[in-house]
Scaffold this active site. Structure first.
Site, PDB file in Angstrom:
ATOM      1  N   LYS A 132       0.846  -1.246   0.019  1.00  0.00           N
ATOM      2  CA  LYS A 132      -0.268  -0.110  -0.262  1.00  0.00           C
ATOM      3  C   LYS A 132       1.145   1.598  -0.385  1.00  0.00           C
ATOM      4  O   LYS A 132       1.925   1.459   0.350  1.00  0.00           O
ATOM      5  CB  LYS A 132      -0.700  -0.310   1.202  1.00  0.00           C
ATOM      6  CG  LYS A 132      -2.307   0.945   1.301  1.00  0.00           C
ATOM      7  CD  LYS A 132      -3.233   0.143   0.125  1.00  0.00           C
ATOM      8  CE  LYS A 132      -4.116   1.315   0.061  1.00  0.00           C
ATOM      9  NZ  LYS A 132      -5.783   0.277  -0.683  1.00  0.00           N
ATOM     10  N   ASP A 172      -7.283   4.397  -4.304  1.00  0.00           N
ATOM     11  CA  ASP A 172      -7.246   4.445  -3.205  1.00  0.00           C
ATOM     12  C   ASP A 172      -8.007   5.828  -2.772  1.00  0.00           C
ATOM     13  O   ASP A 172      -8.223   6.610  -3.735  1.00  0.00           O
ATOM     14  CB  ASP A 172      -6.148   3.931  -2.318  1.00  0.00           C
ATOM     15  CG  ASP A 172      -7.436   3.405  -0.832  1.00  0.00           C
ATOM     16  OD1 ASP A 172      -7.982   2.269  -0.892  1.00  0.00           O
ATOM     17  OD2 ASP A 172      -7.447   4.300   0.567  1.00  0.00           O
TER      18      ASP A 172
HETATM   19  P1  NDP Z   1     -12.416   8.142  -2.666  1.00  0.00           P
HETATM   20  O1  NDP Z   1     -11.308   9.169  -2.719  1.00  0.00           O
HETATM   21  O2  NDP Z   1     -13.255   7.889  -3.617  1.00  0.00           O
HETATM   22  O3  NDP Z   1     -14.158   8.384  -1.294  1.00  0.00           O
HETATM   23  C1  NDP Z   1     -13.893   8.365  -0.562  1.00  0.00           C
HETATM   24  C2  NDP Z   1     -15.036   9.322   0.385  1.00  0.00           C
HETATM   25  O4  NDP Z   1     -14.571   9.180   2.104  1.00  0.00           O
HETATM   26  C3  NDP Z   1     -15.078  10.704   0.207  1.00  0.00           C
HETATM   27  O5  NDP Z   1     -16.702  10.529   0.105  1.00  0.00           O
HETATM   28  C4  NDP Z   1     -14.405  11.234   1.425  1.00  0.00           C
HETATM   29  O6  NDP Z   1     -15.404  12.808   1.927  1.00  0.00           O
HETATM   30  C5  NDP Z   1     -14.910   9.812   2.496  1.00  0.00           C
HETATM   31  N1  NDP Z   1     -14.226  10.074   3.355  1.00  0.00           N
HETATM   32  C6  NDP Z   1     -12.857  10.045   3.412  1.00  0.00           C
HETATM   33  N2  NDP Z   1     -12.041  10.109   4.755  1.00  0.00           N
HETATM   34  C7  NDP Z   1     -12.661  10.245   5.443  1.00  0.00           C
HETATM   35  C8  NDP Z   1     -12.589  11.162   6.714  1.00  0.00           C
HETATM   36  N3  NDP Z   1     -11.459  10.934   7.429  1.00  0.00           N
HETATM   37  N4  NDP Z   1     -13.904  11.574   7.534  1.00  0.00           N
HETATM   38  C9  NDP Z   1     -14.891  10.684   6.702  1.00  0.00           C
HETATM   39  N5  NDP Z   1     -14.954  11.056   5.470  1.00  0.00           N
HETATM   40  C10 NDP Z   1     -14.139  10.752   4.348  1.00  0.00           C
HETATM   41  O7  NDP Z   1     -11.893   6.971  -1.665  1.00  0.00           O
HETATM   42  P2  NDP Z   1     -12.859   5.231  -2.110  1.00  0.00           P
HETATM   43  O8  NDP Z   1     -13.926   5.391  -2.743  1.00  0.00           O
HETATM   44  O9  NDP Z   1     -12.574   4.659  -3.341  1.00  0.00           O
HETATM   45  O10 NDP Z   1     -12.118   4.311  -1.177  1.00  0.00           O
HETATM   46  C11 NDP Z   1     -13.308   4.399   0.416  1.00  0.00           C
HETATM   47  C12 NDP Z   1     -13.070   3.790   1.374  1.00  0.00           C
HETATM   48  O11 NDP Z   1     -12.729   2.277   0.649  1.00  0.00           O
HETATM   49  C13 NDP Z   1     -11.379   3.259   1.442  1.00  0.00           C
HETATM   50  O12 NDP Z   1     -11.384   3.314   2.751  1.00  0.00           O
HETATM   51  C14 NDP Z   1     -10.821   2.279   0.854  1.00  0.00           C
HETATM   52  O13 NDP Z   1      -9.230   2.267   1.350  1.00  0.00           O
HETATM   53  C15 NDP Z   1     -11.863   1.311  -0.074  1.00  0.00           C
HETATM   54  N6  NDP Z   1     -11.641   0.182  -0.374  1.00  0.00           N
HETATM   55  C16 NDP Z   1     -11.363   1.178  -2.172  1.00  0.00           C
HETATM   56  C17 NDP Z   1     -11.074   0.648  -3.153  1.00  0.00           C
HETATM   57  C18 NDP Z   1     -10.995   0.904  -3.807  1.00  0.00           C
HETATM   58  O14 NDP Z   1     -10.646  -0.132  -5.425  1.00  0.00           O
HETATM   59  N7  NDP Z   1     -11.349   2.425  -4.469  1.00  0.00           N
HETATM   60  C19 NDP Z   1     -10.975  -1.021  -2.747  1.00  0.00           C
HETATM   61  C20 NDP Z   1     -11.146  -1.666  -1.478  1.00  0.00           C
HETATM   62  C21 NDP Z   1     -11.402  -0.312  -0.607  1.00  0.00           C
HETATM   63  P3  NDP Z   1     -14.216  13.432   1.511  1.00  0.00           P
HETATM   64  O15 NDP Z   1     -14.370  13.626   0.180  1.00  0.00           O
HETATM   65  O16 NDP Z   1     -15.364  14.647   2.196  1.00  0.00           O
HETATM   66  O17 NDP Z   1     -13.066  12.851   1.979  1.00  0.00           O
HETATM   67  O1  2IT Z   2      -7.743  -1.481  -0.908  1.00  0.00           O
HETATM   68  C1  2IT Z   2      -8.040  -1.906  -2.039  1.00  0.00           C
HETATM   69  O2  2IT Z   2      -8.507  -2.904  -2.139  1.00  0.00           O
HETATM   70  C2  2IT Z   2      -7.800  -1.102  -3.052  1.00  0.00           C
HETATM   71  N1  2IT Z   2      -7.596   0.585  -2.809  1.00  0.00           N
HETATM   72  C3  2IT Z   2      -7.259  -1.677  -4.372  1.00  0.00           C
HETATM   73  C4  2IT Z   2      -6.282  -1.885  -4.429  1.00  0.00           C
HETATM   74  C5  2IT Z   2      -5.862  -2.422  -6.130  1.00  0.00           C
HETATM   75  O3  2IT Z   2      -4.539  -2.737  -6.625  1.00  0.00           O
HETATM   76  O4  2IT Z   2      -6.521  -2.015  -6.696  1.00  0.00           O
END
Ligand code: NDP
Ligand code: 2IT
Length: 452
Positions: A132, A172
């Site tokens: 990561k 992420d």
């Molecule tokens: P994005 O940046 O697309 O969206 C994140 C969302 O979460 C936004 O709405 C953001 O709001 C909110 N957020 C982030 N940090 C905070 C905080 N500290 N407090 C309140 N709200 C917060 O990210 P993703 O959708 O890609 O990721 C979301 C989660 O999913 C994370 O935990 C990530 O690790 C996990 N994840 C993502 C994957 C992927 O493929 N993208 C795969 C597996 C897991 P704001 O804009 O106001 O900060």
């Molecule tokens: O938390 C996760 O699994 C991710 N942000 C996606 C990682 C990836 O390599 O697609």
């Protein structure tokens, strides 16, 4: 043969040592705790797993890189951020895991995410190790040109540590298609190589996989549906609360809606929106993906069915299902109590470690089906591995094919977690099932490859 309780005592000592050796990394301690408190049955069953030094190797990253990222804003002012890449474990394949750009990023956060990623990636059954990375850079309010300059500076250091056979980052929090584009461009420029498999989450027109943007959210809904099926229920007609409004939240809402559930909330760091009629995805995508705006704009434009609540907890909204999809520790003990009081049937983690340890224990004790992130949100990284396979073969699959593969991987992860939990005397406990099944696959590869 050591007993389970002797093994647990050893693991508890090890956890204390982890806390001492890694001070000021509470998220990493929490992630290590969550895994090690479930492994005693499997470690006690195989003497090799209990060998001194074995678990110690598992909790120590193979490599940790920290670097300076200087960049200039549109006014010419210089900013200095910190970049990270933690290459945690490569026993099963090249390090694989996303990059997070958020002001809260520090080494402990990246280590917790990298540690989780090892087991998640193992659960997919595909050949990917765990890693990561990211930066404490805050993309909110930055122009495209500023984000581009930041990404170029970040990659100017990161490029020497990654590669299609070495380490393959993706997105992420704060890193989506736009950032992956800038990062890929700079990697290609520095290396003079068209090395498609060095990053995943690329645009569909230049090496990206169809369904990668949707994969994490879709996969989590499929996992939740599988947990409900075990209880003789399905998604049709269920009310769901979803947190976040980014990549994972949006495609979670899309799949929930497609399968007949009513997703009534989304949120960001400013507050949450409740929409009795169900979230209007076209409007949410317009505000979040096109305008990069805030969720209060959704309530303003949606009309009478929706309202915005500044601050507050989205988990106060009564629902059958909860799918936390924003960030770590966003659902605590108090939130769990509220969800239970409101009759929640299942909680499935789209985000990484969104529920605190105490919340998880409470939900499980109350008989709520709980899908841990390392299983429930593995669809994203799984489709990333499918993107790597397509890049390697210089081909691209139809969205139908990718979606079928995703569905089959999610079903298999659910079955593996379910059956493993049962095999180790913890029926219905997907946390134990996921941790043990992920552990077994990585641990066996590490044992076969010697002390390295
Ligand atoms: P994005 O940046 O697309 O969206 C994140 C969302 O979460 C936004 O709405 C953001 O709001 C909110 N957020 C982030 N940090 C905070 C905080 N500290 N407090 C309140 N709200 C917060 O990210 P993703 O959708 O890609 O990721 C979301 C989660 O999913 C994370 O935990 C990530 O690790 C996990 N994840 C993502 C994957 C992927 O493929 N993208 C795969 C597996 C897991 P704001 O804009 O106001 O900060
Ligand atoms: O938390 C996760 O699994 C991710 N942000 C996606 C990682 C990836 O390599 O697609």
């Amino acid at each position: 043969m050591t007993t389970r309780s002797e093994t647990q005592t050893t693991l508890d000592h090890l956890l204390t040592e982890i806390e001492h050796r890694n001070p000021a990394q509470p998220e990493f301690h929490q992630a290590a705790h969550e895994v090690l408190e479930t492994l005693a049955p499997v470690i006690a069953s195989r003497p090799e797993y209990a060998e001194p030094g074995f678990i110690e190797r598992l909790v120590e990253p193979e490599r940790q890189v920290i670097f300076r990222v200087p960049w200039q804003d549109d006014q010419g002012r210089v900013h200095v951020n910190r970049g990270f890449r933690v290459e945690f474990n490569s026993a099963l394949g090249p390090y694989k895991g996303g990059l997070r750009f958020h002001p809260s990023v520090n080494l402990g956060v990246i280590k917790f995410l990298g540690f989780e990623q090892i087991f998640k990636n193992a659960l997919t059954g595909l050949g990917i190790g765990g890693g990561k990375g990211g930066s404490d850079f805050d993309p909110h309010g930055r122009s495209d040109a500023e984000v581009m300059r930041f990404c170029q500076s970040f990659m100017t250091e990161l490029y020497r540590h990654i590669g299609e056979h070495t380490d393959v980052p993706a997105g992420d929090i704060g890193v989506g298609g736009r950032e992956i584009g800038y990062l890929f461009g700079q990697y290609r420029r520095i290396t003079n190589r068209w090395e498609a498999g060095v990053l995943t989450g690329k645009g569909a027109g230049w090496g990206g996989s169809l369904i990668r943007p949707e994969a994490t959210g879709y996969g989590n809904v499929l996992f939740a549906a599988a947990m409900l099926r075990e209880r003789g229920e399905d998604l049709e007609g269920q009310t769901a609360v979803v947190s976040g409004s980014g990549n994972v939240a949006i495609y979670t809402i899309e799949k929930l809606t497609a399968l007949g559930a009513n997703a009534v909330t989304c949120s960001d760091s400013s507050g949450y929106v409740v929409d009795e009629k169900g979230i209007d995805l076209d409007l949410l995508k317009q505000i979040k993906e096109v305008e990069r705006g805030r969720v209060d704009a959704y309530a303003e434009r949606r009309g009478a069915s929706a309202r915005f609540v500044a601050g507050g907890s989205v988990w106060d909204v009564p629902a059958d299902l909860a799918l936390p999809s924003a960030t770590q520790n966003e659902l605590d003990e108090k939130d769990a109590e509220t969800l239970i009081r409101n009759g929640v049937k299942a909680v499935s983690e789209g985000a990484n470690m969104p529920a605190t340890l105490e919340a998880v224990h409470l939900l499980q004790k109350a008989g709520v089906a709980f899908g841990p992130g390392k299983a429930a949100n593995a669809g994203g990284v799984a489709v990333s591995a499918l993107e790597m396979a397509q890049n390697h073969a210089r081909t691209s699959w139809t969205s139908q094919r990718v979606e079928e593969e995703l569905a089959s991987i999610m079903t298999s992860i659910h079955t593996t977690c379910h059956d493993t939990a049962e095999r180790y005397g913890a029926p219905g406990d997907y946390v134990t099932g996921a941790n043990i099944a992920g552990f077994e696959r990585v641990a066996d590869a590490m044992l076969a490859q010697g002390v390295i």
